[in-house]
Design an enzyme around this catalytic site. Structure first.
Site, PDB file in Angstrom:
ATOM      1  N   HIS A 269      12.780 -43.013   8.151  1.00 34.04           N
ATOM      2  CA  HIS A 269      12.586 -42.065   9.200  1.00 34.04           C
ATOM      3  C   HIS A 269      12.746 -42.688  10.693  1.00 34.04           C
ATOM      4  O   HIS A 269      12.777 -43.948  10.691  1.00 34.04           O
ATOM      5  CB  HIS A 269      11.028 -41.411   9.158  1.00 34.04           C
ATOM      6  CG  HIS A 269      11.036 -40.744   7.841  1.00 34.04           C
ATOM      7  ND1 HIS A 269      11.487 -39.720   7.470  1.00 34.04           N
ATOM      8  CD2 HIS A 269      10.365 -41.391   6.826  1.00 34.04           C
ATOM      9  CE1 HIS A 269      10.920 -39.309   6.106  1.00 34.04           C
ATOM     10  NE2 HIS A 269      10.459 -40.429   5.801  1.00 34.04           N
ATOM     11  N   ASP A 299      11.513 -42.901  -2.203  1.00 31.80           N
ATOM     12  CA  ASP A 299      10.043 -43.376  -1.941  1.00 31.80           C
ATOM     13  C   ASP A 299       9.365 -42.102  -1.560  1.00 31.80           C
ATOM     14  O   ASP A 299      10.002 -41.141  -0.939  1.00 31.80           O
ATOM     15  CB  ASP A 299       9.825 -44.444  -1.082  1.00 31.80           C
ATOM     16  CG  ASP A 299      10.470 -44.237   0.354  1.00 31.80           C
ATOM     17  OD1 ASP A 299      11.079 -43.123   0.529  1.00 31.80           O
ATOM     18  OD2 ASP A 299      10.386 -45.047   1.330  1.00 31.80           O
ATOM     19  N   TYR A 530      18.359 -32.410  10.042  1.00 27.92           N
ATOM     20  CA  TYR A 530      18.984 -33.745  10.380  1.00 27.92           C
ATOM     21  C   TYR A 530      19.622 -34.379   9.401  1.00 27.92           C
ATOM     22  O   TYR A 530      20.508 -35.278   9.635  1.00 27.92           O
ATOM     23  CB  TYR A 530      17.583 -34.625  11.024  1.00 27.92           C
ATOM     24  CG  TYR A 530      16.641 -35.030   9.735  1.00 27.92           C
ATOM     25  CD1 TYR A 530      17.272 -36.142   8.822  1.00 27.92           C
ATOM     26  CD2 TYR A 530      15.224 -34.679   9.629  1.00 27.92           C
ATOM     27  CE1 TYR A 530      16.265 -36.477   7.926  1.00 27.92           C
ATOM     28  CE2 TYR A 530      14.465 -35.110   8.717  1.00 27.92           C
ATOM     29  CZ  TYR A 530      14.904 -36.065   7.680  1.00 27.92           C
ATOM     30  OH  TYR A 530      14.039 -36.386   6.826  1.00 27.92           O
TER      31      TYR A 530
END
Length: 1014
Positions: A269, A299, A530
């Site tokens: 991120h 993950d 995004y």
């Protein structure tokens, strides 16, 4: 001169006047013109129409015709095309097509081409006004973060305060759900996560990187001294020198070594925004220069992607199911909610702040019972109450199988659903009953494994089997969860999928969720998330081709290198020159089976490392490996582009200082992820889209990521290709225009206010409940564009993504891939952890099991450290003798046996490393289990990096590098055995076979800024 030539000529003359007018009206634009001295020519290919523009010390001269020696030249194939391409309302598709067909081109230094084209566009934006003037003299701006939106109040160029967003009377109101004779409406506001509330302190942190830096003993033309990475200090250099070094190293590595010599890695991120996010600006740059791609493991999705997916599909969601209208269904129909490895009050998992908190509190109003299954009595359990079960880590599958045994033997399952909507149940049933291996999976069988009394498991099974129950698996309620990131995570996720199928998934009151996802907001309003690619042009590795590419045409980008490295094996690739893994590929269930290896045939070994944001040392596994990889001679060059001097930034040769999202322009949506987490906005009580204002100027000499990549691209002759001649604000407006926003709000109004609240759907138009279509045997009717049409078996929209189109208790995909795989058999079986209670010898040395979930106080490493007020929260860090130590939670009796008292400094260690923590004694953990959040931003070794005790709190130095299973690439961080002892002040690791140990007792103090050469 024909009409087309005359029109183009007049247009070019008007451009010169527009430049002068903008400079006269706006001081900032006048300063812009003073930045460069050069001459630009615009012309047709044949020279029939031409005008030149000369910039000298802020003044502009312009004349028609051909200049004898222009510095740059922009040309078009014809005057007619030029007249269309240079108008403010130009069709971007036509401009892109002209570029791709070489009908529109530029010659000359790339940085001047970019500056000139961006300046032309700035004549439109120079006078744009934004923000709201407030009575106290501040101006209120809007931004968005990983933890939700904020109002930012600025005065005299400095942030005064940051507060949660408050709606006004003009904003759309919330939805209402009517359930069991009551009405429920969320507050007319947004929420904000703890880690975002501290935003001001992290922006002005003394740990900010404000200037480009070079390691003092790194010379790109001489000695590079890689062994000193992480040890030696830094000296300030100019942006020109830093960019020249980085661009020069990119060129050198490609020409000296060949394809694949540059590896580019980013964190999971980044700071929020559709343009500044790594999937947008970084993807475009890395594709443009070519790189060895780092393949991220899924993950937080591990067990669901590698396991549960094979039972029901949902590959595009990486093994997590659809989420539509589940809030209303739960509130109207459910009688019980089982939270399993789920703590949404701390880690809901996807940028949604505390939007779901009010909804979960409605459970009490509706009389819906709750149960919590987690080794830690987590924050959600503490808030909601209810029955708590604490199985030993990585043994949850045994508990799940025992529940299935009760249901089978007592007939407490949906027999009709199992018969009509599933296949393979008989095979799994025989295993559960012990017909396959002679071991019935009874509650008594699971008791020594999990530590949960058989009578309690039997009681839970009966309660669950006789009530309409929602399964809240993980923070989202339909996946994630710390239990899926363990050695048994695949089997855990699979077993939960099988349990819900036995209860008839999709029937009223029976589904996945715990009121986190599934609100009745309007998902038919289009705005890209995004993960939909932003300005990247990447139609292979983002969600762009679904909608955005058609709505916002842009130059496509492709990475010519096919070489890949699994993120979890980056150190092995660098240190050992080899790595292999399996991809996460959402196109199909079978996409995960395609093994890849490094090095790729004909490719170069990695020689340059471009690290962009994030911190692997705090977030990956057995992270002393990463430290050692950075310090090897196998890496010629390391560049780190980061906001703060922490983690891996300290191991770079050159550091490029990036700014935060409040110091640049962007546009985004609250929790609008797009891509794999499609429609993540259903976690929210209101759907809100933001223009992220540039609230202040970048601090020091820091720059937006977009501008850094653009400057590097220009040095490589790629600046015009990268930027398409546009600034960040131009791209923001293009994203605005590509969405449904212009149908509801003008650009001028959106620019000023900074946000738009999408009205919710009226009650009669809400989306169908997830999986109801499957339960009732109808075609799929929820608004999700996957699986791909070719992945349906009998008929489009009919059935699940599996081979049979049904829920598969025996997985056909696993049978085809490897029916004899002992770690991932076709049916769910109980497989003990390869690092846990059954590894007896290791248990004797390290008798405690460490679990390390995400923190509620930091988003990965974004808010930790940095002199943030978060440090003052004692559950996060504890101040002892002037230093903020990471917190380790221990059972009170385990601590007493070791002579450990509250807030004693302890060393938690195993063969992989050692970390100093402050002990917190608690009864919220069973004996034999310790708990410490992962994602420390601070790595502070008390000796040689990689070979000494860390007091920064990087718990992931202790977690195993081993993948969950051999034929997958997944982290098993929550299968980790450790010992805890009082810390003696030494920096010495426990000796491990073959491991170098360096002792150091010298006090180690971090510097707020990179250490400078004297």
């Amino acid at each position: 001169m024909n009409w087309g030539e005359m029109k183009f000529s007049v247009l070019l003359y008007g451009m010169s006047q527009a430049l002068r007018l903008a400079a006269w009206r706006y001081a900032a634009f006048a300063r812009r013109l003073a930045e460069k001295n050069f001459t630009a020519q615009i012309r047709t290919f044949d020279g029939s129409v031409a005008r030149h523009f000369t910039f000298r010390n802020g003044r502009i001269a312009s004349g028609s015709g051909l200049h004898p020696a222009p510095d740059i030249c922009i040309s078009v194939v014809s005057a007619g095309l030029g007249a269309r391409l240079f108008v403010p309302w130009v069709s971007q598709l036509e401009r892109i097509e002209a570029m791709k067909n070489f009908d529109f081109k530029a010659d000359g230094p790339d940085d001047l081409v970019v500056w000139f084209t961006q300046t032309l566009l700035m004549t439109r934006s120079a006078g744009w006004k934004y923000g709201t003037a407030m009575p106290d003299g501040t101006t209120r701006f809007v931004t968005n973060t990983n933890g939700g939106p904020l109002f930012v109040y600025v005065k005299d160029g400095k942030i005064v305060r940051m507060t949660p967003l408050e709606f006004d009377g003009d904003d759309a109101g919330p939805w209402t759900i009517r359930a069991r004779g009551k009405s429920f409406t969320p507050p007319h506001q947004t929420t904000i996560a703890t880690h975002s509330l501290c935003g001001k302190s992290t922006i002005y942190s003394p740990h900010r990187l404000l200037y480009p830096m070079k390691r003092v003993d790194f010379d790109p033309k001489g000695e590079r001294n890689p062994k000193n990475r992480g040890v030696s200090g830094y000296q300030r250099i100019s942006w020109d020198e830093a960019l020249d070094i980085v661009a020069g190293e990119i060129k050198r590595c490609k020409t000296q070594y060949g394809q694949g010599a540059i590896i580019a890695n980013h964190g999971s991120h980044h700071t929020w925004g559709n343009l500044g996010y790594y999937i947008s600006s970084a993807h475009k740059f890395f594709n443009a220069i070519s790189h060895t791609k780092v393949v991220h493991n899924p993950d937080s999705w591990e067990g669901w992607y590698w396991g549960a997916m094979h039972h029901y599909g949902y590959s595009m969601r990486l093994g997590q199911t659809e989420t539509y209208s589940t809030v209303e269904d739960l509130m109207k129909e459910a009688e019980l909610v089982v939270f399993w490895a789920a703590d949404p009050e701390a880690t809901s998992g996807s940028y949604s702040a505390h939007e779901g908190t009010i909804r979960r509190q409605w459970l009490h109003d509706l009389g819906i019972e709750v149960v919590h299954i987690d080794p830690y009595y987590n924050h959600t359990a503490a808030l909601l109450g209810g029955k708590w079960f604490a199985p030993k880590p990585a043994t949850d599958t045994a508990m799940a199988l025992a529940i299935a045994h009760v249901w089978i033997t007592e007939g407490l399952y949906d027999k009709q659903f199992v018969a009509k909507r599933s296949v393979g149940f008989e095979v799994w049933r025989d295993y559960i009953l012990g017909k396959e291996d002679g071991v019935p999976k009874t509650p008594e069988w699971q008791e020594p494994e999990t530590g949960i009394p058989a009578k309690d498991v039997r009681a839970l099974a009966r309660r669950w089997g006789t009530r309409k129950t929602y399964l809240g698996a993980g923070g989202w309620g339909n996946g994630h969860g710390g239990a899926c990131r363990s050695a048994t995570g695949i089997q855990w996720a699979r077993s939960l999928a099988c349990l819900l199928a036995m209860q008839g998934m999709g029937r009223p009151g029976v589904n996945y969720g715990h009121l986190q996802w599934g609100t009745p907001i309007d998902l038919h309003f289009y705005f890209p998330g995004y993960a939909d690619g932003g300005l990247s042009g990447d139609i292979e590795n983002t969600g762009m081709p679904i909608s955005l590419y058609q709505r916002m045409p842009q130059l496509p980008t492709f990475n010519p290198s096919s070489q890949k490295v699994p993120r979890l094996q980056i150190p092995e690739a660098i240190l050992e020159g080899k790595a292999e893994g399996y991809p996460w590929n959402g196109k199909s269930i079978e996409g995960q089976f395609k093994k890849f290896s490094y090095p790729e045939p004909g490719h170069a070994r990695i020689r340059m490392f471009y690290k962009y944001g994030g911190a692997s040392i705090g977030t990956m596994n057995e992270t002393n490996r990463y430290v050692k990889a950075y310090r090897t001679e196998n890496l010629d060059f390391v560049v780190n582009q980061s906001i703060w001097f922490e983690g891996e930034a300290k191991f770079a040769d050159v550091i490029l200082p990036a700014c935060t999202q409040v110091e640049r322009w962007d546009i985004s949506e609250f929790a609008g992820t797009g891509g794999y987490a499609l429609h993540a906005q259903t976690q929210l009580n209101h759907r809100v889209i933001f223009l992220q204002h540039k609230c202040i100027e970048p601090l020091g000499e820091s720059k937006p990521d977009y501008q850094i990549f653009q400057a590097l691209a220009s040095r490589l002759g790629l600046g015009a290709y990268y930027s398409e001649g546009m600034s960040e604000l131009d791209w923001v407006k293009r994203l605005f225009e590509s969405s449904d926003l212009p149908k509801h709000i003008s650009w001028k109004a959106f620019l000023k206010k900074g946000y738009f609240v999408v009205p919710p759907l009226p009650e009669g138009r809400r989306d169908p409940v997830s999986l109801r279509w499957f339960y009732e045997g109808r075609k799929k009717d929820v608004p999700e564009p996957h699986p791909l049409p070719g992945d349906y078996g009998e008929e489009y929209l009919k059935g699940l993504q599996t081979q049979s189109g049904k829920f598969e208790f025996e997985c056909s995909s696993l049978k085809r891939f490897d029916p004899d795989d002992p770690e991932r058999p076709p049916i769910v079986k109980y497989l003990p952890s390869w690092e846990g209670l059954h590894t007896k010898e290791l248990c004797e040395r390290y008798p405690l099991q460490l679990i390390s979930p995400h923190s509620r106080f930091s988003y990965h490493t974004l808010s930790d450290g940095k002199d943030s007020p978060i440090n003052d929260i004692q559950e996060h860090r504890v101040l002892i003798n002037g230093y903020y130590y990471w917190v380790l939670r221990m059972n009170t009796r385990d601590a007493a046996e070791r002579g450990i008292k509250q807030h004693d400094l302890v060393k938690i260690h195993n063969d992989r490393g050692a970390v100093v923590c402050a002990a917190h004694l608690t009864q919220r953990l069973p004996r034999g289990v310790v708990h410490a959040y992962e994602s420390s931003a601070c790595y502070e070794p008390l000796g040689e990096p990689g070979y000494s005790v860390d007091r920064g709190g990087c718990i992931n130095q202790l977690t195993p590098k081993r993948s969950i299973a051999k034929k997958v690439t997944g982290t098993a961080a929550n299968s980790c055995l450790v010992q805890v002892t009082p810390w003696d002040g030494s920096g010495e690791l426990l000796a491990a076979a073959g491991a170098a140990v360096t002792a150091s007792t010298a006090a180690h103090k971090s510097s707020p800024q990179p250490a400078m050469a004297k």
